[in-house]
Structures are given as C-alpha cells and as structure tokens.
Design a protein around this motif. Structure first.
Motif, PDB file in Angstrom:
ATOM      1  N   LEU A 226       0.835  -1.203   0.000  1.00 17.40           N
ATOM      2  CA  LEU A 226       0.000   0.000   0.000  1.00 17.40           C
ATOM      3  C   LEU A 226       0.868   1.250   0.000  1.00 17.40           C
ATOM      4  O   LEU A 226       0.561   2.238  -0.691  1.00 17.40           O
ATOM      5  CB  LEU A 226      -0.935  -0.008   1.205  1.00 17.40           C
ATOM      6  N   TRP A 227       1.958   1.245   0.754  1.00 17.65           N
ATOM      7  CA  TRP A 227       2.875   2.392   0.758  1.00 17.65           C
ATOM      8  C   TRP A 227       3.473   2.597  -0.627  1.00 17.65           C
ATOM      9  O   TRP A 227       3.643   3.727  -1.074  1.00 17.65           O
ATOM     10  CB  TRP A 227       3.985   2.181   1.768  1.00 17.65           C
TER      11      TRP A 227
ATOM     12  N   ALA B 172      -7.631   6.907  -3.990  1.00 19.04           N
ATOM     13  CA  ALA B 172      -6.710   5.788  -3.783  1.00 19.04           C
ATOM     14  C   ALA B 172      -5.799   6.042  -2.586  1.00 19.04           C
ATOM     15  O   ALA B 172      -5.537   5.133  -1.784  1.00 19.04           O
ATOM     16  CB  ALA B 172      -5.879   5.548  -5.039  1.00 19.04           C
ATOM     17  N   LEU B 173      -5.297   7.259  -2.446  1.00 19.20           N
ATOM     18  CA  LEU B 173      -4.442   7.586  -1.300  1.00 19.20           C
ATOM     19  C   LEU B 173      -5.194   7.379   0.012  1.00 19.20           C
ATOM     20  O   LEU B 173      -4.678   6.749   0.948  1.00 19.20           O
ATOM     21  CB  LEU B 173      -3.960   9.035  -1.398  1.00 19.20           C
ATOM     22  N   ALA B 174      -6.417   7.913   0.097  1.00 18.81           N
ATOM     23  CA  ALA B 174      -7.198   7.777   1.332  1.00 18.81           C
ATOM     24  C   ALA B 174      -7.503   6.315   1.627  1.00 18.81           C
ATOM     25  O   ALA B 174      -7.427   5.869   2.784  1.00 18.81           O
ATOM     26  CB  ALA B 174      -8.492   8.583   1.222  1.00 18.81           C
TER      27      ALA B 174
ATOM     28  N   ILE C  33      -4.399   4.512   2.860  1.00 21.44           N
ATOM     29  CA  ILE C  33      -4.110   4.874   4.249  1.00 21.44           C
ATOM     30  C   ILE C  33      -5.048   4.134   5.192  1.00 21.44           C
ATOM     31  O   ILE C  33      -4.625   3.617   6.238  1.00 21.44           O
ATOM     32  CB  ILE C  33      -4.193   6.394   4.443  1.00 21.44           C
ATOM     33  N   ASP C  34      -6.328   4.047   4.836  1.00 21.06           N
ATOM     34  CA  ASP C  34      -7.251   3.273   5.664  1.00 21.06           C
ATOM     35  C   ASP C  34      -6.867   1.795   5.668  1.00 21.06           C
ATOM     36  O   ASP C  34      -7.014   1.108   6.684  1.00 21.06           O
ATOM     37  CB  ASP C  34      -8.687   3.453   5.172  1.00 21.06           C
ATOM     38  N   GLY C  35      -6.383   1.293   4.527  1.00 21.13           N
ATOM     39  CA  GLY C  35      -5.908  -0.085   4.486  1.00 21.13           C
ATOM     40  C   GLY C  35      -4.721  -0.299   5.407  1.00 21.13           C
ATOM     41  O   GLY C  35      -4.622  -1.322   6.102  1.00 21.13           O
ATOM     42  N   TYR C  36      -3.805   0.662   5.420  1.00 21.75           N
ATOM     43  CA  TYR C  36      -2.664   0.603   6.336  1.00 21.75           C
ATOM     44  C   TYR C  36      -3.143   0.637   7.783  1.00 21.75           C
ATOM     45  O   TYR C  36      -2.665  -0.140   8.635  1.00 21.75           O
ATOM     46  CB  TYR C  36      -1.728   1.775   6.016  1.00 21.75           C
ATOM     47  N   SER C  37      -4.115   1.491   8.107  1.00 24.83           N
ATOM     48  CA  SER C  37      -4.670   1.545   9.458  1.00 24.83           C
ATOM     49  C   SER C  37      -5.300   0.201   9.834  1.00 24.83           C
ATOM     50  O   SER C  37      -5.140  -0.284  10.963  1.00 24.83           O
ATOM     51  CB  SER C  37      -5.722   2.653   9.562  1.00 24.83           C
TER      52      SER C  37
ATOM     53  N   ARG D  89     -11.029  -2.777  -1.637  1.00 21.30           N
ATOM     54  CA  ARG D  89     -11.141  -1.554  -2.443  1.00 21.30           C
ATOM     55  C   ARG D  89      -9.764  -1.015  -2.812  1.00 21.30           C
ATOM     56  O   ARG D  89      -9.533  -0.576  -3.952  1.00 21.30           O
ATOM     57  CB  ARG D  89     -11.935  -0.500  -1.668  1.00 21.30           C
ATOM     58  N   ALA D  90      -8.822  -1.048  -1.877  1.00 21.42           N
ATOM     59  CA  ALA D  90      -7.471  -0.583  -2.174  1.00 21.42           C
ATOM     60  C   ALA D  90      -6.836  -1.428  -3.270  1.00 21.42           C
ATOM     61  O   ALA D  90      -6.151  -0.897  -4.159  1.00 21.42           O
ATOM     62  CB  ALA D  90      -6.617  -0.627  -0.911  1.00 21.42           C
ATOM     63  N   THR D  91      -7.065  -2.729  -3.245  1.00 19.72           N
ATOM     64  CA  THR D  91      -6.508  -3.626  -4.256  1.00 19.72           C
ATOM     65  C   THR D  91      -7.049  -3.291  -5.637  1.00 19.72           C
ATOM     66  O   THR D  91      -6.296  -3.206  -6.621  1.00 19.72           O
ATOM     67  CB  THR D  91      -6.825  -5.087  -3.911  1.00 19.72           C
ATOM     68  N   ARG D  92      -8.356  -3.069  -5.729  1.00 18.86           N
ATOM     69  CA  ARG D  92      -8.949  -2.781  -7.036  1.00 18.86           C
ATOM     70  C   ARG D  92      -8.545  -1.400  -7.548  1.00 18.86           C
ATOM     71  O   ARG D  92      -8.282  -1.218  -8.740  1.00 18.86           O
ATOM     72  CB  ARG D  92     -10.472  -2.926  -6.961  1.00 18.86           C
ATOM     73  N   LEU D  93      -8.456  -0.422  -6.659  1.00 19.21           N
ATOM     74  CA  LEU D  93      -8.001   0.902  -7.085  1.00 19.21           C
ATOM     75  C   LEU D  93      -6.558   0.846  -7.568  1.00 19.21           C
ATOM     76  O   LEU D  93      -6.200   1.466  -8.582  1.00 19.21           O
ATOM     77  CB  LEU D  93      -8.132   1.891  -5.927  1.00 19.21           C
ATOM     78  N   MET D  94      -5.725   0.117  -6.844  1.00 19.13           N
ATOM     79  CA  MET D  94      -4.323  -0.002  -7.241  1.00 19.13           C
ATOM     80  C   MET D  94      -4.195  -0.683  -8.603  1.00 19.13           C
ATOM     81  O   MET D  94      -3.371  -0.290  -9.443  1.00 19.13           O
ATOM     82  CB  MET D  94      -3.565  -0.799  -6.180  1.00 19.13           C
ATOM     83  N   ALA D  95      -5.031  -1.695  -8.852  1.00 16.66           N
ATOM     84  CA  ALA D  95      -4.986  -2.399 -10.128  1.00 16.66           C
ATOM     85  C   ALA D  95      -5.371  -1.494 -11.287  1.00 16.66           C
ATOM     86  O   ALA D  95      -4.816  -1.592 -12.383  1.00 16.66           O
ATOM     87  CB  ALA D  95      -5.903  -3.623 -10.081  1.00 16.66           C
ATOM     88  N   HIS D  96      -6.311  -0.592 -11.065  1.00 17.29           N
ATOM     89  CA  HIS D  96      -6.840   0.232 -12.151  1.00 17.29           C
ATOM     90  C   HIS D  96      -6.039   1.504 -12.406  1.00 17.29           C
ATOM     91  O   HIS D  96      -6.214   2.137 -13.447  1.00 17.29           O
ATOM     92  CB  HIS D  96      -8.294   0.615 -11.856  1.00 17.29           C
ATOM     93  N   LEU D  97      -5.168   1.885 -11.481  1.00 17.26           N
ATOM     94  CA  LEU D  97      -4.483   3.166 -11.638  1.00 17.26           C
ATOM     95  C   LEU D  97      -3.326   3.133 -12.632  1.00 17.26           C
ATOM     96  O   LEU D  97      -2.733   4.155 -12.933  1.00 17.26           O
ATOM     97  CB  LEU D  97      -3.964   3.652 -10.276  1.00 17.26           C
ATOM     98  N   ARG D  98      -2.965   1.954 -13.108  1.00 18.07           N
ATOM     99  CA  ARG D  98      -1.896   1.809 -14.097  1.00 18.07           C
ATOM    100  C   ARG D  98      -0.608   2.459 -13.600  1.00 18.07           C
ATOM    101  O   ARG D  98       0.036   3.239 -14.301  1.00 18.07           O
ATOM    102  CB  ARG D  98      -2.310   2.403 -15.442  1.00 18.07           C
TER     103      ARG D  98
END
Length: 283
Positions: free
Chosen positions: A63-64, A86-88, A91-95, A268-277
């Motif tokens: 996530l970082w 995605a950043l927010a 960060i929630d995923g890290y929390s 949600r973090a996983t899917r956002l990371m996948a789509h951000l290219r």
C-alpha cells in the motif's frame, strides 16, 4: 497459516515492464466473508499471530508503494479525484493492517514478537521500513496541496491513522519505549541500507524487479488469506479461552469503521491499485 515471501521493487525504481499484456488481478469483484469481532475457535497463538504480524506489514508495504507512486507524480500539483481516493483508501488499508497485526495479546507480543525483532537487531525500528520513507511527508501534512477541500477524505484517513497508531502503540508498549529507545547507546534514528535490509529480511521481503501486475497479484493473494483468517478466527481470536480486544466499541471513536471494515477497505485498495496503471510511473 504460513507467511510467504513478498517480492518488491527497490524503492524509487520503476516497475518491470510486462512481457505480455497485464491481466486483471485484483480488479474482479470478490465476495467478502462476514467475520466476528470475537472468534469462537481456539487458535494456535504462535502460528496465527506470527502470520498476522508478517502479513499485516507486507500488505502495508504494498500500500505504501502504491501511495509513493502517486505522490511521486504530484510533488507540487494536487492529485486528481481518483488518485486522492486511492491515497485515502490505501491509508485506511494501512490503518486496518495496524489493527490486524496488533490483535496479538500484549504478553504474547513481548514474549515472542518483540523478542524476535530484538534478536534481528537490538534497536529494530519501524523507521527502517524502506517503502515508508517516500510517503512519510503525507502523514505530516508536508505536501503543498494538502488541506484543501478536495483533500477532506484524505485528511480524515490520515487523522484516523494517527489515532489508530497511537492507540495500538499505547496498548502494546504502555511505557512508550521502543526497542530503539531501550537499546543502550542507540545512535538516534539514522537509517542505513543495512538497516533497511535487516527490516526487509525480518518481514520476508525480497527486492528484485517486479511488474505492477505481479505486485497487485501478491496483494490480492494476501487479502484473500486475511479474509479466510478473519472468517475462521474472528478479529480477536480465542487464546486459551480468552479474547484480547485492543479496540473495543467503547474505545473505537474514529477507528470504528476499521473494526468491521478490514476486508472492505483492503479489497477496495486492491482494485483501485490495479486500475491506476501505476506501471507507467517512474519510467
């Protein structure tokens, strides 16, 4: 549950270019299981909490990295709405992973987890985490675009992270003395490549060329494992007939969404990371 090796690119290095068109790991909707806060089944404490300590940190590293990729593109100008989201979410995923890793009972943490870190190095410190270095500034509000109306959700996630981090630290180490502070003659918080390597080694992290798709796939695998763990053992497992909640409904406050939302935010973090290219950055 058995921790796995995590393969990460060197900090600041680009992703490995894929030999084939990237597949869609992490982009599909997944059915998220429900989980209880208090687990009903007795657990093997050493095995389970060691897994949670390693997996929770590894997920945070990924996530970082995603956050660092976004911030690398926006040192001065604000990210777009999708990137801020995605950043927010990261960060929630890290929390959530702070909360997940810290479900270890305090006595077990000191007798086993903290003792193993001290064996790795007497001054072992989270300050040595290589992937945290590029994102440290956002937690301190140092980017010029932070604080605007478009950053409200991001600001809330950062505040939630600060409360979560402090709450867990106060629970696990109530005297407030880290290994670094306890180590006789510890020379401040200077970080060297050797210390970063020690940190990576402890958390079973190997640095080598890695494609963005591979990194998302590793995150996706770990989210599925965490889902299986929580569905079977609950957030706070039964350890010798007792539960050890670190965050309760009474103490939750701004952390309340994290108690039941660990899997939702990670998915949600996983899917956002996948789509951000993100494979296109740093090239």
């Amino acid at each position: 549950m058995q921790p796995q090796l995590l393969f990460m690119p060197q900090v600041g290095h680009p992703y490995q270019r894929p030999a084939e068109p990237p597949h869609t790991a992490g982009t599909a909707e997944r059915e998220l299981p429900e989980y209880d806060l208090l687990g009903a089944r007795p657990v093997d404490a050493q095995r389970l909490f060691w897994y949670r300590w390693i997996a929770g940190h590894q997920i945070s590293f990924v996530l970082w990295r995603a956050m660092g990729d976004i911030l690398w593109r926006h040192p001065d100008d604000p990210p777009g709405d999708r990137e801020l989201d995605a950043l927010a979410t990261c960060i929630d995923g890290y929390s959530a992973m702070l909360l997940y890793s810290a479900t270890v009972p305090r006595a077990h943490y000191h007798a086993h987890t903290r003792a193993r870190m001290a064996l790795q190095h007497p001054s072992f410190s989270g300050a040595w985490a290589p992937d945290y270095r590029p994102v440290r500034r956002i937690f301190r509000g140092r980017f010029p675009w932070q604080g605007g109306r478009s950053c409200e959700a991001l600001d809330e996630a950062i505040a939630r992270n600060g409360v979560t981090h402090d709450h867990i630290a106060n629970h696990l180490v109530p005297d407030g003395r880290s290994l670094l502070q306890q180590s006789a003659g510890a020379p401040g918080v200077s970080v060297s490549r050797e210390k970063e390597d020690l940190y990576d080694n402890f958390f079973l992290t190997v640095r080598r060329p890695v494609g963005h798709t591979e990194l998302v796939a590793q995150l996706d695998t770990r989210v599925a494992e965490v889902a299986t763990d929580l569905a079977h053992n609950g957030l706070y497992p039964d350890v010798d007939g007792r539960h050890h909640p670190v965050v309760t409904w009474q103490s939750a406050g701004v952390m309340e969404p994290l108690l039941t939302g660990v899997l939702r935010v990670l998915d949600r973090a996983t899917r956002l990371m996948a789509h951000l290219r993100l494979e296109e950055v740093r090239s």
